[in-house]
Each structure stands twice: as C-alpha cells, then as structure tokens.
Design an enzyme around this catalytic site. Structure first.
Site, PDB file in Angstrom:
ATOM      1  N   ARG A  40      77.762   1.065  49.289  1.00 53.34           N
ATOM      2  CA  ARG A  40      76.897   1.784  49.260  1.00 53.34           C
ATOM      3  C   ARG A  40      76.667   3.155  49.288  1.00 53.34           C
ATOM      4  NH1 ARG A  40      72.951  -1.702  53.787  1.00 53.34           N
ATOM      5  NH2 ARG A  40      72.207  -2.990  51.949  1.00 53.34           N
ATOM      6  N   LYS A 202      62.239 -18.744  52.030  1.00 53.47           N
ATOM      7  CA  LYS A 202      61.316 -19.232  52.378  1.00 53.47           C
ATOM      8  C   LYS A 202      59.788 -18.306  51.683  1.00 53.47           C
ATOM      9  CE  LYS A 202      63.081 -19.447  57.200  1.00 53.47           C
ATOM     10  NZ  LYS A 202      62.536 -18.994  58.718  1.00 53.47           N
ATOM     11  N   GLY A 354      69.626  -7.706  48.365  1.00 52.75           N
ATOM     12  CA  GLY A 354      69.698  -8.504  49.353  1.00 52.75           C
ATOM     13  C   GLY A 354      70.802  -9.255  48.648  1.00 52.75           C
ATOM     14  N   GLY A 377      65.334  -4.982  52.176  1.00 52.41           N
ATOM     15  CA  GLY A 377      64.096  -5.139  52.728  1.00 52.41           C
ATOM     16  C   GLY A 377      62.982  -4.268  52.144  1.00 52.41           C
TER      17      GLY A 377
END
Length: 399
Positions: A40, A202, A354, A377
């Site tokens: 990053r 999920k 992610g 996200g």
C-alpha cells in the site's frame, strides 16, 4: 465516472494534503516495529512523486488499525514513516499529532519537495465520526486536497469525506484514479465473455455483489465456504461445512435469476474434506456431497478442471474470494489453481482485494494480473453499485 486528478492541480509552492491508505501489517517483535507488507505504501508513491517533482510539498495522513479513538503506541505511524522514507528515497518528517499546534507547526515548516506524515488519524475519535471541526483542523494544514486512499473510500470519515468539502477542487490521487478506472471497466461494457469468480466464507458478504453483477456477467463461478449454502439449497449433503441457513432462499433466488438471464452458474462438483475438528490433510469427495462429520475445506480436482475451463473462455475476469482455506498448505491447491488459471488469461483480469490479493501474493502471481485492488471492502461496495463517500466527495469532471 471521471474525477479531477492530482495531475490537474497546480501544486507548485503548495502544501498538498494526501489521504493515503497506510493501514499496513506490522511486526512488533523487535526493538522497533517494522512494516511486513509495504504494497500500500508502494502504491502511493506515484502520487507523492507527482506532487514533489512539480514543486509541491506533501502532508500525508492515514489510519492504522483500530486504536478506538485514543492514542495507542501499538498503532503509531512512526514505523510507517520510516518505511516510507526508505522506499521513497527522501527524508520523511513525522508529526506526533494529526492535528493541533504541533501538526500545524510541522506542516508550516515544510518546503517544496518535502514530505510530512501525520500520526494515526484514528487516535482522534472525531475521525470516524466524520466530525466537521476535525476536518477543518486537518484542512488548515494544507492548500490542496488529494484522496489516494481507495481502501478507505467506503468510510464516511473526516479525512475521507468531511475534509474534502473544505476544498473547492478535491482531487483523486493516481491510485484512486487507477482503482476507479479498473473497477469501473467491469461495470461499463466489459469485454465478453465476462466471468465473475467468487469465494470466501459467507454468502452474506457477497450477496450485494452477486445481485449487482448477475445482470452484467456471462458466467458466475462460486467456490469457497460460501458455496456450501448454495449446495445445501440444492439439497446436497454438506456435512459440518459452513452454511448460512438464513441465506438459502437468497441463494435459490440467485440461481433462478442466473437461469433466467442465461448466465452460466458453476458450483463445486467435488471437494477436499477433512474430519471436523482435526488437522487431517483432507481427502477428495468425488461428488458435490460432503461426508457426515466432515468439513469441506477446498475445491476438488473435478471442480478445478470445470472452473478452469470456464475461466479459459472469458475475456474479462473478476476474482473475489479464495476457493478454500488457502492459508493452510493442505487446502491451498484449489485457490492456487484458480489463481494460476486467471493469471494465465490474456483478458482483463481484476483481483478484488482482501484475501484474494493475499493469495496472489502468496503464490507470487502479482505481476500476472491486470489490476489488484488495494481495497477489499471498498472494491466490494463499488462493484455492488453502492456510492462510496470518499469517491463521491471528489470533483466530477465532465467528459
């Protein structure tokens, strides 16, 4: 979606506040904490250098971890300042506050070509509250505002949202610009066939993404633990595998929508299973069913072959989420095979940040993808069609 760029700003002799995303992992075992993954930081360098080379100075700011609105030495930006100085190849000053007299003094002493990194923004509870007063205090440190923190663009925080409103022409940094362009390309006229490959734990984490992209893609490939909710909805045995029972109806609806729209929807044809609660290496199931008392922890060889064939047809590919418990070498084969299949594509390939980005790094395939998002996200919300406060706050450019 086109935003005013840092390239469009006259930065000569100006102090430029650059909101960066330096929320990086640290190793605190030594006498001084060190950054263990500086991707990053590396990604921010083009923006910083664009400003410095044109005679501007930089006031950089970021959050790090979750210090809960108060100073915590464990989350200090000081190690990040040291690493930034090393890879930038130029001195980086460090302010022990993010706002207030000491930050103002440090910013006021900056000369053209110099860089100042502020202390962790989340040491102030006003940051996450999107407080206008804190935003104004940050704005007083600089003449211009640039947001290069795509990974934080989905948060309505003071340095991302309220602060941008303190400037007449808030602009996007080069990383922000690259993220918007690459992800936007998936939503607006992608080269076809367009395949969406999703995994992770999920269904609830990805349902908005799937609902938004089902009308835009040609193939939907579903692996990872989330696949067991779909398989259970179809009546398959899933053993002790993770299932979100409350999401089974949504899974059925999505499968129906895929059929109506002519989208190829692929689910695992077999798995690598292990006895629940053990550290077994796993065994292939040979079918979509998981044995009683066992947990599916990776896709099996039949599934790898089927998924790879579908991926091979695509000219645009989005990958978001691993195919299994890839951090355990015993169950990494499926994720690695799919990563390599996508990496070998000659089409436009995007990794949605992610865990997928972590997997790409693990398998040393970073240079083989068209774009690897820095925002897990944020990329999910962007591709789900949601408005990102940090993007919306930037100046629109009419084409």
């Amino acid at each position: 979606m086109k935003k005013l760029s840092v390239r469009d700003l006259d930065v000569s002799g100006k102090r430029v506040f650059v909101r960066v995303d330096y929320n990086v992992p640290l190793d605190r075992t030594g006498t001084e904490a060190t950054v263990t993954d500086d991707r990053r930081i590396q990604e921010s360098l083009p923006t910083l250098r664009s400003i410095l080379e044109r005679g501007g100075s930089v006031v950089a700011a970021s959050h790090l971890g979750r210090p809960k609105g108060k100073p915590d030495p464990a989350f200090s930006m000081a190690p990040v300042a040291r690493r930034l100085e090393q890879i930038l190849g130029a001195p980086v000053k460090f302010a022990v506050d993010s706002a207030g007299p000491r930050a103002s003094q440090a910013a006021g002493q900056l000369r053209p070509g110099e860089v100042l990194l502020l202390e962790n923004l989340r040491f102030q509870k006003e940051e996450e509250a999107d407080d206008a007063g804190f935003a104004a205090a940050l704005a007083a440190l600089a003449d211009l505002y640039v947001n290069d923190a795509f990974g934080s663009a989905h948060r309505a925080h003071a340095s991302v949202h309220a602060m941008a409103r303190q400037f007449s022409r808030p602009a996007a940094g080069l990383l922000m610009e690259k993220e918007i362009d690459a992800l936007g390309r998936l939503l607006i006229e992608p080269a076809r066939p367009f395949a969406v490959v999703v995994g992770g734990a999920k269904v609830s984490d990805k349902i908005d993404l799937l609902d938004h992209l089902i009308a835009r893609c040609n193939a939907l490939v579903i692996g990872g633990a989330m696949a067991y909710t779909f398989l259970k909805a179809l009546g398959h045995e899933v053993g002790e595998s993770l299932v979100e029972a409350s999401r089974e109806n949504e899974a059925r609806d999505l499968m129906t929508m895929a059929a109506v729209k002519g989208v190829s929807l692929l689910l695992p044809e077999d798995h690598m299973e292990a006895k629940a609660g053990t550290r077994e290496k796993g065994r292939p199931t040979g079918s979509p069913n998981v044995s009683a008392g066992y947990v599916g922890l990776d896709i099996g060889p039949k599934t790898v072959a089927a998924f790879t064939r579908e991926i091979g047809k695509a000219r645009t590919i989005l990958w978001n989420g691993p195919m299994g418990k890839f951090e355990d070498p015993s169950f990494a084969a499926g994720t690695e095979a799919i990563a390599r299949a996508i990496a070998s594509s000659s089409g436009f390939t995007v990794v949605g940040g992610g865990d997928s980005a972590a997997a790409v790094k693990t398998f040393q395939l970073e240079s083989s993808f068209s774009h690897i998002s820095t925002g897990g996200g944020a990329s999910l919300e962007f591709l789900s069609g949601k408005t990102l406060p940090g993007v919306a706050a930037l100046t629109d450019v009419t084409l």
